[in-house]
Design a protein around this motif. Structure first.
Motif, PDB file in Angstrom:
ATOM      1  N   GLY A  99       0.810  -1.218   0.000  1.00 48.81           N
ATOM      2  CA  GLY A  99       0.000   0.000   0.000  1.00 48.81           C
ATOM      3  C   GLY A  99       0.841   1.264   0.000  1.00 48.81           C
ATOM      4  N   VAL A 100       1.841   1.331   0.881  1.00 49.72           N
ATOM      5  CA  VAL A 100       2.661   2.550   0.950  1.00 49.72           C
ATOM      6  C   VAL A 100       3.566   2.680  -0.278  1.00 49.72           C
ATOM      7  N   THR A 101       3.922   1.562  -0.887  1.00 49.16           N
ATOM      8  CA  THR A 101       4.746   1.624  -2.101  1.00 49.16           C
ATOM      9  C   THR A 101       3.973   2.274  -3.246  1.00 49.16           C
ATOM     10  N   LYS A 102       2.647   2.064  -3.266  1.00 48.97           N
ATOM     11  CA  LYS A 102       1.818   2.626  -4.334  1.00 48.97           C
ATOM     12  C   LYS A 102       1.451   4.087  -4.095  1.00 48.97           C
ATOM     13  N   LEU A 103       1.702   4.604  -2.894  1.00 46.59           N
ATOM     14  CA  LEU A 103       1.337   5.988  -2.595  1.00 46.59           C
ATOM     15  C   LEU A 103       2.142   6.962  -3.461  1.00 46.59           C
ATOM     16  N   LYS A 104       1.421   7.881  -4.120  1.00 48.79           N
ATOM     17  CA  LYS A 104       2.045   8.904  -4.966  1.00 48.79           C
ATOM     18  C   LYS A 104       3.086   8.294  -5.909  1.00 48.79           C
ATOM     19  N   LEU A 105       2.677   7.203  -6.558  1.00 46.73           N
ATOM     20  CA  LEU A 105       3.604   6.474  -7.418  1.00 46.73           C
ATOM     21  C   LEU A 105       4.067   7.329  -8.602  1.00 46.73           C
ATOM     22  N   LYS A 106       3.153   8.092  -9.179  1.00 41.45           N
ATOM     23  CA  LYS A 106       3.518   8.932 -10.319  1.00 41.45           C
ATOM     24  C   LYS A 106       4.536   9.999  -9.918  1.00 41.45           C
ATOM     25  N   GLN A 107       4.348  10.578  -8.732  1.00 44.80           N
ATOM     26  CA  GLN A 107       5.300  11.580  -8.245  1.00 44.80           C
ATOM     27  C   GLN A 107       6.674  10.948  -8.023  1.00 44.80           C
ATOM     28  N   LYS A 108       6.679   9.754  -7.449  1.00 45.30           N
ATOM     29  CA  LYS A 108       7.952   9.061  -7.216  1.00 45.30           C
ATOM     30  C   LYS A 108       8.636   8.720  -8.537  1.00 45.30           C
ATOM     31  N   GLU A 109       7.841   8.307  -9.529  1.00 50.09           N
ATOM     32  CA  GLU A 109       8.416   7.976 -10.832  1.00 50.09           C
ATOM     33  C   GLU A 109       9.001   9.222 -11.495  1.00 50.09           C
ATOM     34  N   ALA A 110       8.299  10.348 -11.357  1.00 51.66           N
ATOM     35  CA  ALA A 110       8.795  11.589 -11.952  1.00 51.66           C
ATOM     36  C   ALA A 110      10.103  12.039 -11.301  1.00 51.66           C
ATOM     37  N   GLU A 111      10.242  11.773 -10.017  1.00 56.78           N
ATOM     38  CA  GLU A 111      11.459  12.159  -9.292  1.00 56.78           C
ATOM     39  C   GLU A 111      12.543  11.081  -9.389  1.00 56.78           C
ATOM     40  N   GLY A 112      12.189   9.938  -9.986  1.00 57.88           N
ATOM     41  CA  GLY A 112      13.170   8.873 -10.144  1.00 57.88           C
ATOM     42  C   GLY A 112      13.476   8.097  -8.879  1.00 57.88           C
ATOM     43  N   VAL A 113      12.540   8.084  -7.924  1.00 58.38           N
ATOM     44  CA  VAL A 113      12.783   7.393  -6.656  1.00 58.38           C
ATOM     45  C   VAL A 113      11.795   6.247  -6.436  1.00 58.38           C
ATOM     46  N   ALA A 114      10.979   5.943  -7.446  1.00 55.19           N
ATOM     47  CA  ALA A 114       9.983   4.877  -7.293  1.00 55.19           C
ATOM     48  C   ALA A 114      10.633   3.511  -7.454  1.00 55.19           C
ATOM     49  N   GLU A 115       9.992   2.505  -6.867  1.00 58.23           N
ATOM     50  CA  GLU A 115      10.447   1.131  -7.049  1.00 58.23           C
ATOM     51  C   GLU A 115      10.236   0.719  -8.510  1.00 58.23           C
ATOM     52  N   LYS A 116      11.059  -0.179  -8.989  1.00 60.43           N
ATOM     53  CA  LYS A 116      10.942  -0.644 -10.369  1.00 60.43           C
ATOM     54  C   LYS A 116       9.642  -1.413 -10.584  1.00 60.43           C
ATOM     55  N   ARG A 117       9.240  -1.528 -11.849  1.00 59.40           N
ATOM     56  CA  ARG A 117       8.067  -2.321 -12.256  1.00 59.40           C
ATOM     57  C   ARG A 117       6.800  -1.871 -11.551  1.00 59.40           C
ATOM     58  N   LYS A 118       6.608  -0.545 -11.441  1.00 57.80           N
ATOM     59  CA  LYS A 118       5.413   0.014 -10.807  1.00 57.80           C
ATOM     60  C   LYS A 118       5.257  -0.444  -9.353  1.00 57.80           C
ATOM     61  N   GLY A 119       6.362  -0.676  -8.716  1.00 60.38           N
ATOM     62  CA  GLY A 119       6.322  -1.081  -7.320  1.00 60.38           C
ATOM     63  C   GLY A 119       6.156  -2.572  -7.101  1.00 60.38           C
ATOM     64  N   ARG A 120       6.102  -3.337  -8.166  1.00 59.40           N
ATOM     65  CA  ARG A 120       5.981  -4.796  -8.033  1.00 59.40           C
ATOM     66  C   ARG A 120       7.345  -5.393  -7.730  1.00 59.40           C
ATOM     67  N   ARG A 121       7.418  -6.131  -6.656  1.00 59.21           N
ATOM     68  CA  ARG A 121       8.701  -6.623  -6.160  1.00 59.21           C
ATOM     69  C   ARG A 121       8.958  -8.051  -6.630  1.00 59.21           C
ATOM     70  N   GLY A 122      10.230  -8.357  -6.845  1.00 57.23           N
ATOM     71  CA  GLY A 122      10.635  -9.674  -7.314  1.00 57.23           C
ATOM     72  C   GLY A 122      11.093 -10.572  -6.183  1.00 57.23           C
ATOM     73  N   PRO A 123      11.621 -11.747  -6.518  1.00 53.37           N
ATOM     74  CA  PRO A 123      12.036 -12.701  -5.491  1.00 53.37           C
ATOM     75  C   PRO A 123      13.168 -12.195  -4.605  1.00 53.37           C
ATOM     76  N   SER A 124      14.086 -11.404  -5.162  1.00 50.12           N
ATOM     77  CA  SER A 124      15.185 -10.882  -4.340  1.00 50.12           C
ATOM     78  C   SER A 124      14.656  -9.996  -3.221  1.00 50.12           C
ATOM     79  N   SER A 125      13.631  -9.202  -3.534  1.00 53.78           N
ATOM     80  CA  SER A 125      13.025  -8.348  -2.516  1.00 53.78           C
ATOM     81  C   SER A 125      12.264  -9.170  -1.477  1.00 53.78           C
ATOM     82  N   VAL A 126      11.564 -10.216  -1.961  1.00 51.41           N
ATOM     83  CA  VAL A 126      10.795 -11.061  -1.040  1.00 51.41           C
ATOM     84  C   VAL A 126      11.718 -11.771  -0.058  1.00 51.41           C
ATOM     85  N   PHE A 127      12.770 -12.406  -0.581  1.00 47.21           N
ATOM     86  CA  PHE A 127      13.693 -13.128   0.298  1.00 47.21           C
ATOM     87  C   PHE A 127      14.520 -12.159   1.142  1.00 47.21           C
TER      88      PHE A 127
END
Length: 256
Positions: free
Chosen positions: A129-157
């Motif tokens: 939920g917090v990763t999706k907050l103001k996602l467009k603003q984060k993307e514009a500033e270049g500080v958003a998580e990759k893949r629209k905030g969708r995390r991969g196995p490295s992040s999960v583990f």
């Protein structure tokens, strides 16, 4: 002495009564229909016997309630929950990330039952939920998580590494039964700590007005590695306290 039968012999002929035309027509008209109904009933009975839905539901409920859990009950419960919650999973995880989350969920359930699994679920929901907050603003500033905030196995583990070690220690009864509650406490603490880190970082990137580099306390742009903000710090503290309170109410991490 002559009897009545000798004087007047009778010839008796037995024959089946002819069916009434109306009754014959009724039987002919309704016989195929009755056969169709019978066939349908047989097919439905066969399907019900094959599926045996009440039995499947009963087995699922038993798997949820089984404590201490087994690998079979953990995998079955985890599979059912993942099927039901697949839309939410795809919103925050990649396909490999979902596979990694399945392993983490099964391990958590096997070690600490449904309460341990719920700890991971709460962490995932709040973190996504917090990763999706103001996602467009984060993307514009270049500080958003990759893949629209969708995390991969490295992040999960990476998020669940300490929790996985505690779960494995509990399953193998490392240190004896007396240490099981201690491993559970470590499991809860690891996810509370990681949730605090995730929330503080994402809230700081979305709402932080002034961010400071933790090593020098100099003002740096939002999203800088190692930077903290007042907004993010208090949000992370609140999130970790919330998760800790929920786990405490569920009876997790209580020593003695």
């Amino acid at each position: 002495m002559a009897t009545l039968s000798t004087l007047y012999p009778l010839r008796v002929r037995f024959s089946a009564p002819s069916p009434s035309p109306n009754i014959s027509k009724f039987k002919l008209l309704h016989k195929p229909h009755s056969i169709d109904i019978t066939r349908k009933q047989i097919k439905m009975a066969a399907v019900k016997a094959e599926l045996n839905l009440p039995r499947v539901i009963a087995d699922a409920v038993q798997a949820f309630q089984l404590y201490p859990p087994t690998w079979e009950s953990a995998i079955l419960s985890n599979t059912l929950i993942f099927l039901v919650g697949s839309p939410l999973l795809f919103a925050g995880l990649t396909k490999p990330g979902i596979g990694a989350a399945f392993l983490l969920g099964s391990l958590s359930w096997r070690a600490f039952g449904s309460r341990g699994f719920l700890t991971v679920v709460i962490y995932y929901i709040i973190g996504t939920g917090v990763t999706k907050l103001k996602l467009k603003q984060k993307e514009a500033e270049g500080v958003a998580e990759k893949r629209k905030g969708r995390r991969g196995p490295s992040s999960v583990f990476g998020s669940g590494a300490a929790g996985c070690l505690c779960a494995l220690a509990a399953i193998t009864e490392l240190g004896g039964l007396a240490f099981v509650n201690l491993w559970q406490l470590g499991f809860v603490a690891s996810f509370c700590t990681k949730l605090s880190d995730t929330v503080s970082s994402e809230i700081g990137k979305a709402y932080g007005k002034t961010t400071y580099l933790i090593t020098t306390l100099s003002v740096v742009p939002r999203g800088t590695e190692g930077a903290v903000s007042i907004e993010g710090t208090f949000a992370g503290l609140a999130a970790s306290m919330l998760l800790a309170c929920v786990c405490w109410l569920m009876g997790q991490g209580k020593l003695g």
